[in-house]
Design a protein around this motif. Structure first.
Motif, PDB file in Angstrom:
ATOM      1  N   VAL A 110       0.827  -1.205   0.000  1.00  0.00           N
ATOM      2  CA  VAL A 110       0.000   0.000   0.000  1.00  0.00           C
ATOM      3  C   VAL A 110       0.860   1.253   0.000  1.00  0.00           C
ATOM      4  O   VAL A 110       0.622   2.196  -0.757  1.00  0.00           O
ATOM      5  CB  VAL A 110      -0.968  -0.006   1.198  1.00  0.00           C
ATOM      6  N   VAL A 162     -10.152   7.338   1.197  1.00  0.00           N
ATOM      7  CA  VAL A 162      -8.885   6.926   1.785  1.00  0.00           C
ATOM      8  C   VAL A 162      -8.223   5.956   0.817  1.00  0.00           C
ATOM      9  O   VAL A 162      -8.784   4.910   0.479  1.00  0.00           O
ATOM     10  CB  VAL A 162      -9.089   6.273   3.160  1.00  0.00           C
ATOM     11  N   ASP A 163      -7.028   6.303   0.364  1.00  0.00           N
ATOM     12  CA  ASP A 163      -6.348   5.588  -0.718  1.00  0.00           C
ATOM     13  C   ASP A 163      -5.473   4.469  -0.168  1.00  0.00           C
ATOM     14  O   ASP A 163      -4.447   4.716   0.451  1.00  0.00           O
ATOM     15  CB  ASP A 163      -5.500   6.586  -1.518  1.00  0.00           C
ATOM     16  N   PHE A 164      -5.872   3.219  -0.447  1.00  0.00           N
ATOM     17  CA  PHE A 164      -5.052   2.045  -0.122  1.00  0.00           C
ATOM     18  C   PHE A 164      -4.470   1.411  -1.390  1.00  0.00           C
ATOM     19  O   PHE A 164      -3.881   0.338  -1.316  1.00  0.00           O
ATOM     20  CB  PHE A 164      -5.893   1.002   0.620  1.00  0.00           C
ATOM     21  N   SER A 217      -3.497   6.737   3.286  1.00  0.00           N
ATOM     22  CA  SER A 217      -4.006   5.784   4.276  1.00  0.00           C
ATOM     23  C   SER A 217      -3.489   6.087   5.674  1.00  0.00           C
ATOM     24  O   SER A 217      -4.020   5.560   6.652  1.00  0.00           O
ATOM     25  CB  SER A 217      -3.602   4.356   3.880  1.00  0.00           C
ATOM     26  N   LEU A 267     -13.472   3.856   1.840  1.00  0.00           N
ATOM     27  CA  LEU A 267     -12.207   3.132   1.999  1.00  0.00           C
ATOM     28  C   LEU A 267     -11.968   2.365   0.715  1.00  0.00           C
ATOM     29  O   LEU A 267     -12.766   1.500   0.346  1.00  0.00           O
ATOM     30  CB  LEU A 267     -12.268   2.173   3.192  1.00  0.00           C
ATOM     31  N   LEU A 283      -1.617  -3.423   7.676  1.00  0.00           N
ATOM     32  CA  LEU A 283      -2.078  -2.035   7.811  1.00  0.00           C
ATOM     33  C   LEU A 283      -2.812  -1.781   9.123  1.00  0.00           C
ATOM     34  O   LEU A 283      -3.280  -0.671   9.361  1.00  0.00           O
ATOM     35  CB  LEU A 283      -3.036  -1.683   6.671  1.00  0.00           C
ATOM     36  N   VAL A 307      -4.891   2.307  11.317  1.00  0.00           N
ATOM     37  CA  VAL A 307      -6.008   2.324  10.371  1.00  0.00           C
ATOM     38  C   VAL A 307      -7.294   1.846  11.037  1.00  0.00           C
ATOM     39  O   VAL A 307      -8.365   2.427  10.829  1.00  0.00           O
ATOM     40  CB  VAL A 307      -5.686   1.465   9.134  1.00  0.00           C
ATOM     41  N   GLY A 333     -10.495  -2.263   1.649  1.00  0.00           N
ATOM     42  CA  GLY A 333     -11.240  -1.459   2.614  1.00  0.00           C
ATOM     43  C   GLY A 333     -12.279  -2.288   3.354  1.00  0.00           C
ATOM     44  O   GLY A 333     -12.495  -2.111   4.566  1.00  0.00           O
TER      45      GLY A 333
END
Length: 363
Positions: free
Chosen positions: A153, A174-176, A198, A215, A225, A229, A248
């Motif tokens: 990620v 939210v960028d994973f 993230s 997500l 993660l 998180v 997510g």
């Protein structure tokens, strides 16, 4: 054409012909059964550090389209196909699949018995693989010695927030390892989107005054993660509507007490039948799944199951009992694949509208 070899961690070797970049590479090998949409698949960040085997016999025969990229810089490690067509359909007739792979330093092999390879992988399960010039003992030693990163990620997601402006609801994504299809679906609904890393805390997200939070999908093991998180998710879901997809979804489940297990064989394709439990409706979805929620670990006081995969019984959707928060394992945006479940984005929009009207979500 130059011969190249695909070698597997269990000692198996396959000879084919080279296309794409001439580099040597190592990654986790996965099978994708999608009949079309190879451009979206190769550019999807879910395939970071993975070598993709296509079951569709002919790849490259529809060219590449400017509006079909799921990321700007693809990070897949390799492409394996039975045969490929070097067809260019961009406006200058320049970008074929072969050239696209060369530009992004992704090697490929064609003229390989992908049917036999897929059967072998289904029997043997997930493993590492390499694309090499010679399948000698040294190549296998290098393959066995390679340790694949668990920090996917951080390698593919944004490190800085950026805006995708619109006139409607203020949505934080939210960028994973975000795929563009999610942004396209939100933009169709006029959302004012801000994509954040993230690493953002719940306080940082809520300070942006969101109407809702998404997500995103992404690559890798969700357990890598967990620190930070899960706390963020637990706090955000109590404040604003939340919609979680793919990775997510797995993180949403973990944040609410569930456990995640690695699947012995990953599922990648656009032909997965999904049953929505409440309506008993069956639809097909795109799916890129290497991990699944353990059904025995679900705390039913917090979550209830909304969707199931009819092929393997894995949990494909969850909803929180107390908060306007829900998740799906599959890809409701398609890209590629059916858009049968795109109305889940409308459900998210409805949650935000109800919160805005009532200033608090009520069942």
């Amino acid at each position: 054409m130059t011969d190249r070899y695909l070698i597997l961690e269990d000692g198996t070797s396959y000879r084919g012909k080279a296309f794409g970049a001439a580099s040597t590479t190592t990654g986790e090998i996965v099978v994708n059964s999608t009949m079309n949409g190879y451009q979206e698949i190769i550019s999807n960040q879910i395939y970071h550090n993975q070598i993709i085997v296509f079951t569709q016999p002919s790849i490259g025969n529809t060219g590449l389209a400017q509006n079909a990229y799921e990321s700007v810089l693809p990070t897949a490690k390799g492409v394996i196909v039975r045969e490929y067509e070097n067809l260019a359909t961009d406006q200058f007739k320049r970008i074929s699949l072969d050239r696209y792979l060369k530009l992004h330093r992704i090697p490929g092999i064609y003229d390989l018995d992908t049917r036999e390879l897929v059967h072998h992988l289904h029997r043997a399960g997930n493993m590492k693989a390499s694309i090499v010039d010679v399948d000698d003992e040294h190549a296998f030693d290098q393959l066995h010695a390679t340790v694949l990163t668990n920090q996917q990620v951080s390698q593919v997601a944004t490190s800085r927030p950026y805006a995708n402006p619109g006139d409607g609801d203020n949505v934080i994504v939210v960028d994973f390892g975000l795929k563009s299809g999610i942004l396209r679906e939100l933009s169709k609904r006029n959302c004012n989107i801000t994509v954040v890393p993230s690493s953002f805390s719940s306080e940082m997200i809520l300070d942006l005054d969101p109407d809702g939070v998404v997500l995103s999908t992404g690559p890798g093991n969700p357990e890598s993660l967990a620190d930070g998180v899960l706390d963020m998710i637990q706090e955000v879901q109590q404040s604003v509507p939340l919609f979680a997809i793919g990775l997510g979804h797995e993180l949403f489940a973990m944040a609410n007490g569930a456990k995640i297990e690695k699947m012995p064989i990953e599922h990648h394709g656009s032909n997965h039948p999904i049953r929505e439990i409440i309506t008993n409706e069956i639809f097909y979805s795109g799916q890129e799944q290497g991990y699944a929620v353990d059904p025995k670990s679900i705390d039913h006081d917090n979550l209830y199951i909304t969707h199931l995969d009819l092929i393997n019984g894995t949990i494909q959707g969850l909803r929180h009992r107390d908060y306007p928060a829900f998740s799906v394992q599959f890809s409701p945006d398609g890209a590629p694949g059916p858009k049968d479940s795109a109305d889940l984005f409308d459900d998210f929009m409805e949650f935000m509208a109800r919160r805005r009207e009532n200033n608090a979500f009520r069942y």
